[in-house]
Structures are given as C-alpha cells and as structure tokens.
Design a protein around this motif. Structure first.
Motif, mmCIF file in Angstrom:
data_model
loop_
_atom_site.group_PDB
_atom_site.id
_atom_site.type_symbol
_atom_site.label_atom_id
_atom_site.label_comp_id
_atom_site.label_asym_id
_atom_site.label_seq_id
_atom_site.Cartn_x
_atom_site.Cartn_y
_atom_site.Cartn_z
ATOM 1 N N THR A 450 23.310 -52.412 44.694
ATOM 2 C CA THR A 450 22.091 -52.088 43.947
ATOM 3 C C THR A 450 22.255 -52.322 42.450
ATOM 4 N N GLY A 451 23.497 -52.486 41.990
ATOM 5 C CA GLY A 451 23.708 -52.777 40.581
ATOM 6 C C GLY A 451 23.762 -54.255 40.258
ATOM 7 N N ASP A 452 23.564 -55.094 41.247
ATOM 8 C CA ASP A 452 23.673 -56.543 41.065
ATOM 9 C C ASP A 452 22.517 -57.050 40.196
ATOM 10 N N MET A 453 22.852 -57.620 39.034
ATOM 11 C CA MET A 453 21.831 -58.169 38.140
ATOM 12 C C MET A 453 21.729 -59.685 38.251
ATOM 13 N N LYS A 454 22.508 -60.281 39.163
ATOM 14 C CA LYS A 454 22.429 -61.730 39.378
ATOM 15 C C LYS A 454 21.538 -62.048 40.572
ATOM 16 N N THR A 455 21.815 -61.409 41.689
ATOM 17 C CA THR A 455 21.020 -61.639 42.904
ATOM 18 C C THR A 455 20.581 -60.270 43.403
ATOM 19 N N GLY A 456 19.358 -59.903 43.108
ATOM 20 C CA GLY A 456 18.863 -58.563 43.416
ATOM 21 C C GLY A 456 18.972 -58.208 44.886
ATOM 22 N N ALA A 457 19.291 -56.924 45.151
ATOM 23 C CA ALA A 457 19.535 -56.475 46.518
ATOM 24 C C ALA A 457 18.313 -56.619 47.420
ATOM 25 N N SER A 458 17.122 -56.538 46.869
ATOM 26 C CA SER A 458 15.919 -56.559 47.700
ATOM 27 C C SER A 458 15.660 -57.916 48.359
ATOM 28 N N TRP A 459 16.323 -58.979 47.886
ATOM 29 C CA TRP A 459 16.102 -60.288 48.499
ATOM 30 C C TRP A 459 16.592 -60.322 49.938
ATOM 31 N N ALA A 460 17.464 -59.419 50.311
ATOM 32 C CA ALA A 460 17.964 -59.399 51.688
ATOM 33 C C ALA A 460 16.831 -59.147 52.679
ATOM 34 N N GLN A 461 15.962 -58.176 52.357
ATOM 35 C CA GLN A 461 14.867 -57.870 53.276
ATOM 36 C C GLN A 461 13.943 -59.069 53.457
ATOM 37 N N LYS A 462 13.663 -59.781 52.375
ATOM 38 C CA LYS A 462 12.795 -60.952 52.465
ATOM 39 C C LYS A 462 13.447 -62.036 53.322
ATOM 40 N N THR A 463 14.732 -62.227 53.120
ATOM 41 C CA THR A 463 15.442 -63.295 53.816
ATOM 42 C C THR A 463 15.634 -62.975 55.288
ATOM 43 N N ALA A 464 15.749 -61.701 55.626
ATOM 44 C CA ALA A 464 16.019 -61.289 57.006
ATOM 45 C C ALA A 464 14.831 -61.500 57.934
ATOM 46 N N ARG A 465 13.677 -61.804 57.393
ATOM 47 C CA ARG A 465 12.467 -61.910 58.238
ATOM 48 C C ARG A 465 12.574 -62.981 59.313
#
Length: 521
Positions: A450-465
């Motif tokens: 959650t501290g990642d400022m390069k690749t935000g953690a929320s992109w995982a949910q979008k990609t998992a679709r």
C-alpha cells in the motif's frame, strides 16, 4: 516501472523512444526440443534456440547461491521476424532447491526495470525462500549485464551521477540527458544491435524457448514490477507449461504509460497520509504533512536549494540541487524510508532539508554498466509512450496533484523528458500489441504494497478481472517489490506455490504500517 528494484530506488530512471516490429513469437507448444543439444525449433522461430552450459557469471560481489548453481546461456534470435539474422546470448542460472525432496515444477524469475540487473537480485530471492522447495531459474533479460550484447549505457550512468547537482527539469539538464542518449544509441547501433528487437514480445519468447530448451514440462512464474508486465505478456502469448503466476508490484501491460505513473504516486502518498492520521502519535506530531509537502513542492520549484552534502555511502560532499521535481522523485523512489517521511517533510517545512538532500546526494554514487539502459529505452519507448501526448501526462498530474506547479507535473515521476528521449531512440510503436489484457484460467497471485508510489496497489483489482482464478493481497506499509520486504508476503507466496488455487493469506489480516519516526519539537 522503470526502476531497478527497491534496494537502489534512489536512482532516477531514464528511458528512450518507440517502434513497432512485426514479431512472430515462438510457439512453445509447436516447438520441439532436441534432447541432446537443447535446440528449439518450430513455427515462428527465425533460427534455432539452444541452451549451452557454461560457467556462472563472475559478479562484482560473490553470490553464494551461484556456487552450487548450474549455469550457461540461452542462444536465441535477436529478431525472430528476420530469419538468418544474428543471435544473442542470455545468461542463465539454475539454483538448486534447499529441500531434499523438491517439487518438480521450478520457479522462473522475471526481474524489474526494464533493464534492471537480474543476477544482483538472487540474494533477495534466496533469502525470501524462492528456492526452498523448488529450483529457482534466473535468466537475464536480453541486453542485460552478462548477456551478449550488453545494452549498458555508461553515458547515461554518468549523466545520472552528475544530475543530482542540476535542476531536475531545466533545459540544460534535458540537453545533457539527450546528448547521453544520442551517444549510447549511436554506439549500440554501430555495433549492429537491432534496438527494435528489445521488447516484451521478444523477451516473452525468450522465456518460452528457455522452458523448452531446459526440458521443463511445467513451471511457475514470479515477476516483479516490469517483470510482472513481462509475466503477463508471457502468459498471454505462451501459456503452455505455466502452472501458476505470481505478480509482485503489478505494472499491467494493458495500462502502463507515463500518465499511469501519476496515479501510482497519488495512491501511495494518500495511503501514507491516511496511515499517519490513523496513528495517534504521528497525527499529533505531524498534523499537516500533506499541506506542508504541497507547499514545499511549489516553493522549491520556484526557488531551488543548492547545498553541498556528503552522500550516505560516504566520500566527499557533492553539490545537490533540491527542487520540486527532485522532491517528488525522491518520494516516489522511496529514497527515504516510509517511517521517516512525515518527519522529513515536517523538517523540510521548518527549513531543514538535510534528509532529502542526503537522499539526493546518494544518486551521485553510480555503478557504471549495471543497468541495461538500452533495454529500458527500447521497452519504454515502444510500449509505454507512443499512445499518449505530453498534454496527457500534464493532465494526469494535475488530476492527481492539483496544487503542484506545471513544470513538475509535465514530467512523469522518474521518467523525465521521456517524449524527447523517445524521439532520439527511434524504435517502432508497439502499444497496439501490448494494450491487450491476458485472459487465462491459470492461477494468479497479486501481491502489492500500500506504500508503493510507483505502481499503485489498486491496479491489481483492475487487472484481475480477466484472470478468474486470481488472489489479490495488499501488504500495508510496504513499497515497491513486496516479497523481499515482508515475511508475511513470503509466506503467502510459498503457500500459493504449494496450493495455487487456495493460498493461505491469513497473515495479512494482522498487519499494519510500521510506527512512524517521531522527532522532538
């Protein structure tokens, strides 16, 4: 994203321009292996690929795991669309499992960057347990150190070392960077290197050929940052023989671009603000860190500070320019540990820039030749840059940080002057080829901090679709490349490799951000 792992995140990554090659990837299913020579042939191959045993690379610092590894190189076509063209050699190491009875499906690692030095990651992988129950296979992506050719750019290494004493986005800085890019490109192309062939499609085909050449029926894939981008491309184009895929600090190939970088910076900083607000001592001591940071980005961009600072690594003091762009890049690169960020911002607001200045000075100490900037430029300029404009980057920056000045927002974090670099690098546009989501039933694990400022953690949910058998895990307070930094993430990954469809993620529930540093008033 254009980084070279969490351990040296202080460097500001540079990259180059973009081209589209009509590459026909090797079909791993159609390919056939000669059991004696390790040769791979089949539809789509410009020439045979083969594994040739040989000594392990001689690394600057001894790597213990290489003492018992089986090494060699994979020889593959440089450009599979050009039959009869030259071949390239990619360094490979097979590290034995620690277990006396290892599983028969090894783990293959895909490193970040693009262009990050792969063998340097081995100690982190071993200490994280990647070879506990399985062999661990390491291959340097084409163009990396220990490969032939090696697409290092010492010209850019020297530029980055001197750039700490320059305003981040000044015309002089841009001119020096572009001169270094031109020199590197001219040298590589004079050697006959086909820069258009250093892309994710060819990278993925290399790994498909490696599995077949080593005679491996099935393996597991673990990639971080750009390596996760490559792993998704590999899953989409070469699904044969993949048992499971673990993606750490996801940089999804269908989304990654320069505007994407601003979304990651925004998400990581907002999570840090929330974590400080949720910790009573941090909230009481640093109640206004967001406002203070916004003020300092504006103030330093208008009136940069110039200081003489001794690098944390030691040595003589170096000239450092601390402006708004440098401040943002240092935060995104995690040049200052998260636990110290609120204190560093508060100190900066009181006229004490020492923490940020020392972190900036660290970039003056460069190891020349470690990073394959040629691979970085070829991937970034063909796959991340061409399908948007400079105004799109500025728009994304303004949406993320409306209080920050335009000159800072016009450059994506850690990817300065990328549009100009890419005009120099001149490789084909491959964005149409890469902006495709993988659709697969292969079990997939997403691990993000959650501290990642390069690749935000929320992109995982979008990609998992489009990956129905996927598990997503967010580890609080961890930045880029999660597994080496979190014992819980290591347990989750080990469980996933044992039971890909039902990993044990229970340890995540009890995690929180590490307490922030509280300084006296």
């Amino acid at each position: 994203m254009a980084e070279h792992s969490y351990r040296n995140g202080m460097a500001v990554a540079g990259a180059g321009l973009a081209l589209l090659a009509a590459v026909g990837p090797t079909s791993a299913g159609a390919a056939q292996r000669n059991a004696d020579t390790g040769t791979v042939t089949g539809p789509g191959t410009a020439a045979a690929s083969r594994f040739v045993p040989g000594p392990c690379p001689r690394t600057p610092e001894p790597i213990e795991a290489l003492a018992t590894a089986r090494c060699g190189f994979l020889e593959v076509p440089e450009n599979r669309a050009r039959p009869g063209g030259r071949t390239v050699r990619l360094a490979v190491a097979v590290i034995p499992a620690a277990s006396a009875k290892p599983a028969q499906d090894p783990v293959v690692f895909m490193s970040g960057g693009p262009g990050g030095e792969t063998f340097d990651d081995i100690p982190f992988l071993v200490s994280s347990g990647l070879n506990r129950d399985r062999e661990l296979i390491i291959m340097a992506q084409r163009g990396n150190l220990y490969d032939k050719p090696n697409l290092a750019c010492p010209e850019l290494d020297r530029f980055y070392a001197t750039s700490v004493g320059l305003p981040s986005y000044a015309p002089q800085t841009e001119r020096l960077m572009l001169d270094a890019v031109k020199q590197c490109r001219a040298r590589l192309t004079a050697d006959g290197t086909d820069l258009s062939a250093y892309n994710s499609t060819e990278n993925a085909a290399d790994f498909a050929d490696l599995r077949t050449a080593l005679g491996i029926k099935q393996w597991n894939v673990y990639g971080h940052s750009y390596g996760s981008n490559l792993a998704m491309t590999y899953l989409r184009l070469h699904p044969q023989g993949i048992r499971a895929v673990a993606l750490d600090s996801i940089a999804p190939s269908q989304y990654v671009s320069l505007p994407f970088a601003w979304a990651g910076a925004q998400e990581g900083l907002e999570n840090l603000y929330k974590a400080c607000a949720a910790e009573p001592r941090c909230k009481s001591r640093y109640p206004d860190i967001e406002r203070t940071l916004n003020e300092q980005v504006r103030k330093l961009e208008a009136r940069p500070l110039t200081l003489n600072v001794r690098p944390p690594q030691g040595g003589d003091p170096v000239r450092v320019v601390l402006d708004g762009g440098a401040l943002v890049n240092l935060l995104v690169a995690k040049a200052i540990p998260f636990v110290d960020v609120p204190a560093a911002i508060e100190e900066l607001g009181r006229g004490r820039p020492e923490r940020f200045a020392r972190a900036r000075a660290a970039g003056s100490v460069q190891v020349t030749g470690q990073t394959a900037h040629g691979l970085t430029n070829s991937v970034v300029c063909s796959e991340w840059v061409p399908d948007h404009s400079a105004s799109d980057v500025l728009k994304a920056g303004r949406e993320a940080f409306p209080d920050w000045p335009g000159p800072v927002l016009a450059q994506a974090p850690q990817l300065a002057f990328q549009e100009q670099v890419c005009r120099v690098w001149n490789v084909p546009d491959r964005t149409a080829t890469m902006r495709v989501a993988p659709v697969s039933s292969v079990p997939t694990l997403f691990i993000n901090g959650t501290g990642d400022m390069k690749t935000g953690a929320s992109w995982a949910q979008k990609t998992a679709r489009t990956l129905p058998h996927s598990t997503t895990v967010q580890v609080p307070g961890i930045g880029h490349w999660v597994v080496p930094q979190s014992s819980c993430a290591q347990k989750v990954l080990a469980s996933f490799l044992t039971r890909p469809t039902a990993p044990d993620t229970s340890c995540v529930a009890g995690l929180g951000w590490e307490p922030f540093t509280i300084t006296p008033k």
